[in-house]
Design an enzyme around this catalytic site. Structure first.
Site, PDB file in Angstrom:
ATOM      1  N   ASN A 213       1.532 -10.877   5.325  1.00 36.13           N
ATOM      2  CA  ASN A 213       1.716 -11.209   3.907  1.00 36.13           C
ATOM      3  C   ASN A 213       2.630 -12.418   3.785  1.00 36.13           C
ATOM      4  O   ASN A 213       3.080 -12.961   4.790  1.00 36.13           O
ATOM      5  CB  ASN A 213       2.252  -9.996   3.130  1.00 36.13           C
ATOM      6  CG  ASN A 213       3.581  -9.536   3.699  1.00 36.13           C
ATOM      7  OD1 ASN A 213       4.557 -10.261   3.676  1.00 36.13           O
ATOM      8  ND2 ASN A 213       3.596  -8.323   4.249  1.00 36.13           N
ATOM      9  N   PRO A 308       3.346   3.909   8.668  1.00 31.50           N
ATOM     10  CA  PRO A 308       4.394   4.813   8.157  1.00 31.50           C
ATOM     11  C   PRO A 308       5.167   4.137   7.032  1.00 31.50           C
ATOM     12  O   PRO A 308       5.452   2.932   7.119  1.00 31.50           O
ATOM     13  CB  PRO A 308       5.296   5.034   9.388  1.00 31.50           C
ATOM     14  CG  PRO A 308       4.959   3.970  10.354  1.00 31.50           C
ATOM     15  CD  PRO A 308       3.581   3.488  10.054  1.00 31.50           C
ATOM     16  N   ILE A 310       8.383   3.474   5.803  1.00 34.27           N
ATOM     17  CA  ILE A 310       9.724   3.590   6.403  1.00 34.27           C
ATOM     18  C   ILE A 310      10.751   4.007   5.351  1.00 34.27           C
ATOM     19  O   ILE A 310      11.575   4.887   5.574  1.00 34.27           O
ATOM     20  CB  ILE A 310      10.139   2.247   7.059  1.00 34.27           C
ATOM     21  CG1 ILE A 310       9.015   1.731   7.973  1.00 34.27           C
ATOM     22  CG2 ILE A 310      11.437   2.404   7.843  1.00 34.27           C
ATOM     23  CD1 ILE A 310       9.199   0.300   8.443  1.00 34.27           C
ATOM     24  N   PHE A 326      13.134  -2.457  -2.059  1.00 36.06           N
ATOM     25  CA  PHE A 326      12.647  -3.565  -2.875  1.00 36.06           C
ATOM     26  C   PHE A 326      11.261  -3.201  -3.386  1.00 36.06           C
ATOM     27  O   PHE A 326      10.528  -2.456  -2.736  1.00 36.06           O
ATOM     28  CB  PHE A 326      12.568  -4.862  -2.050  1.00 36.06           C
ATOM     29  CG  PHE A 326      13.843  -5.649  -2.076  1.00 36.06           C
ATOM     30  CD1 PHE A 326      15.007  -5.117  -1.560  1.00 36.06           C
ATOM     31  CD2 PHE A 326      13.879  -6.926  -2.627  1.00 36.06           C
ATOM     32  CE1 PHE A 326      16.196  -5.833  -1.592  1.00 36.06           C
ATOM     33  CE2 PHE A 326      15.059  -7.654  -2.662  1.00 36.06           C
ATOM     34  CZ  PHE A 326      16.221  -7.109  -2.153  1.00 36.06           C
ATOM     35  N   LYS A 340       9.183   3.853  -7.855  1.00 39.20           N
ATOM     36  CA  LYS A 340       9.474   3.868  -6.408  1.00 39.20           C
ATOM     37  C   LYS A 340      10.863   4.445  -6.132  1.00 39.20           C
ATOM     38  O   LYS A 340      11.077   5.073  -5.096  1.00 39.20           O
ATOM     39  CB  LYS A 340       9.341   2.454  -5.824  1.00 39.20           C
ATOM     40  CG  LYS A 340       7.880   2.023  -5.755  1.00 39.20           C
ATOM     41  CD  LYS A 340       7.676   0.599  -5.283  1.00 39.20           C
ATOM     42  CE  LYS A 340       6.203   0.232  -5.401  1.00 39.20           C
ATOM     43  NZ  LYS A 340       5.915  -1.168  -5.108  1.00 39.20           N
TER      44      LYS A 340
END
Ligand code: CTP
Length: 409
Positions: A213, A308, A310, A326, A340
């Site tokens: 990305n 996963p 993290i 973030f 989130k």
């Protein structure tokens, strides 16, 4: 931290052009920069370069004034410049400038300013290796060090004279970080271990291709640098980026989400504060073919498996650590950040919009973010350099921890 007024003295060496990058690097860290150029420096770079970068008049001589009033004003200008700045950074500090400073010569504006200056002095020498190693230069440096001037040693590498050796001006980003460390007397992160993840991850598709990305790693590296400047022990786990390693930080390189997961988990118990700026790939190819995939005329589909998460995993296991994630979003930043925060059990989420084409987010030097916290606060941080934003995030982390402790007791 308040903007730090810095006066940048530019000496006459080929590295003078790098002083322009240094001016920018200091401004990115929240400094105001006023430039003084020696006559020799002006043979290498135009004062206009610094005037345009800093938005300020550049001082080019002691006696540039014409009218009687101007002469009167300029005769005390070196004192005024000395009084209004907290740091004098000289880059490149030539052998001649070092000799002049060591012996108290006051033949031009910069050397006069040096004598009148009572703040921090940071000297960044650059010269040919033989000149650097000459006992005269080394004795001058010893004198300057003994008096308390800070020296950013030159680096080894290819020099303008065609030789290879020590003498190249230190990297401007390193010099700017050094200046900030020398200035930052807040040691409010002393005793903390800050674990930062940064950059993208790379998920291979075959030995020559990968999915990744647009993350540049700049935000995470800025957090690592700012935390180290304030006394923290910093472990920076970084995906592939092109940034230099910040000084005083333990850097662990990883490529894939899996490697980042393993590195984070192996350092997790040491951390008191965890800041997960990394843009971790959400999917990867489980069985990477050992050879390069050949092109055919057929459509190609890839079946990807989730990596996963993290942050969520840390959120499940954390004890009294402060966890900051973030959220890089292209819309609904605050709402997504809040979602989130809950779903990953974080203490703070830094939400930022990454679809902008106007100089914020991924790849940019600037950012504009919103912090949402476990205590229910929503704090917008207006557009600023990533280094300034990093300092503000750390301020809010410390405030949040106090608030969380207060609410528990
Ligand atoms: N993150 C992580 N591991 C992952 C994916 C994300 O640790 N596999 C972390 C990032 O480091 C960041 C936070 O989760 O701190 C949010 O990342 P983001 O990509 O915005 O969120 P996702 O959970 O991937 O959600 P989505 O892609 O649906 O927005």
């Amino acid at each position: 931290m308040e903007p730090v007024p810095v006066v940048l003295g530019v000496g006459g060496g080929i590295a003078a052009y790098k002083a322009a990058e240094l001016a920018r690097a200091l401004m990115e860290r929240g400094c105001t920069v006023e430039t003084v150029m020696t006559a020799a420096a002006q043979e290498f770079v135009q004062p206009l370069t610094f005037a345009a970068l800093t938005g300020r008049k550049v001082i080019t001589s002691m006696f540039g004034a014409r009218t009687a009033d101007e002469v009167l004003a300029s005769s005390v200008e070196h004192i005024a410049v000395a009084q209004r700045n907290r740091v004098l950074v000289v880059a490149p500090a030539t052998a001649n400038l070092l000799a002049g400073f060591a012996h108290g010569l006051a033949g031009d504006f910069l050397s006069t300013l040096y004598l009148a200056f009572q703040g921090r002095v940071v000297l960044c020498p650059a010269m040919n290796t033989a000149m650097w190693e000459h006992p005269a230069t080394q004795e001058n440096l010893a004198t300057l060090r003994r008096r308390g001037d800070l020296i950013v040693d030159p680096e080894a590498g290819e020099l303008a004279c065609g030789t290879v050796g020590v003498g190249r001006l230190a990297d401007p980003q390193r010099i700017a970080a050094f200046v900030m460390r020398a200035l930052d007397d807040r040691r409010d992160l002393e005793g903390e271990t800050v674990l930062v993840t940064a950059g993208p991850t790379r998920e291979p598709l075959d030995p020559v291709r990968f999915i990744s990305n647009r993350s540049s790693g700049k935000m995470g590296y800025a957090v690592a640098e700012a935390a180290a400047a304030r006394g923290a022990r910093v472990i920076l786990i970084s995906g592939p980026v092109t940034l230099p390693a910040p000084d005083g930080v333990t850097l662990v390189h990883v490529q894939t989400a899996r490697e980042m997961y393993d590195a984070v988990m192996s350092h997790l118990d040491e951390a008191t504060i965890i800041v997960k700026t990394a843009a971790v790939a959400d999917y990867h190819l489980a069985d990477v073919p050992p050879q390069k995939v050949k092109k055919t005329a057929m459509r190609l589909s890839l079946e990807l498996d989730p990596t996963p998460d993290i942050l969520a995993e840390i959120g499940r296991h954390k004890h009294d650590q402060l966890l900051v994630g973030f959220a890089a979003e292209t819309e609904n930043v605050t709402a997504e950040a809040r979602r989130k925060l809950k779903s990953k059990n974080c203490d703070m989420i830094v939400g930022n919009l990454v679809s902008h084409s106007d100089g914020v987010g991924f790849e940019s030097d600037n950012n504009e973010v919103v912090l949402v916290t476990r205590t229910g606060e929503t704090i917008p941080l207006p557009l600023a350099s990533k280094l300034v934003i990093a300092g503000q995030i750390l301020d809010h982390i410390l405030k949040l921890r106090l608030a969380l402790h207060a609410s528990q007791s």
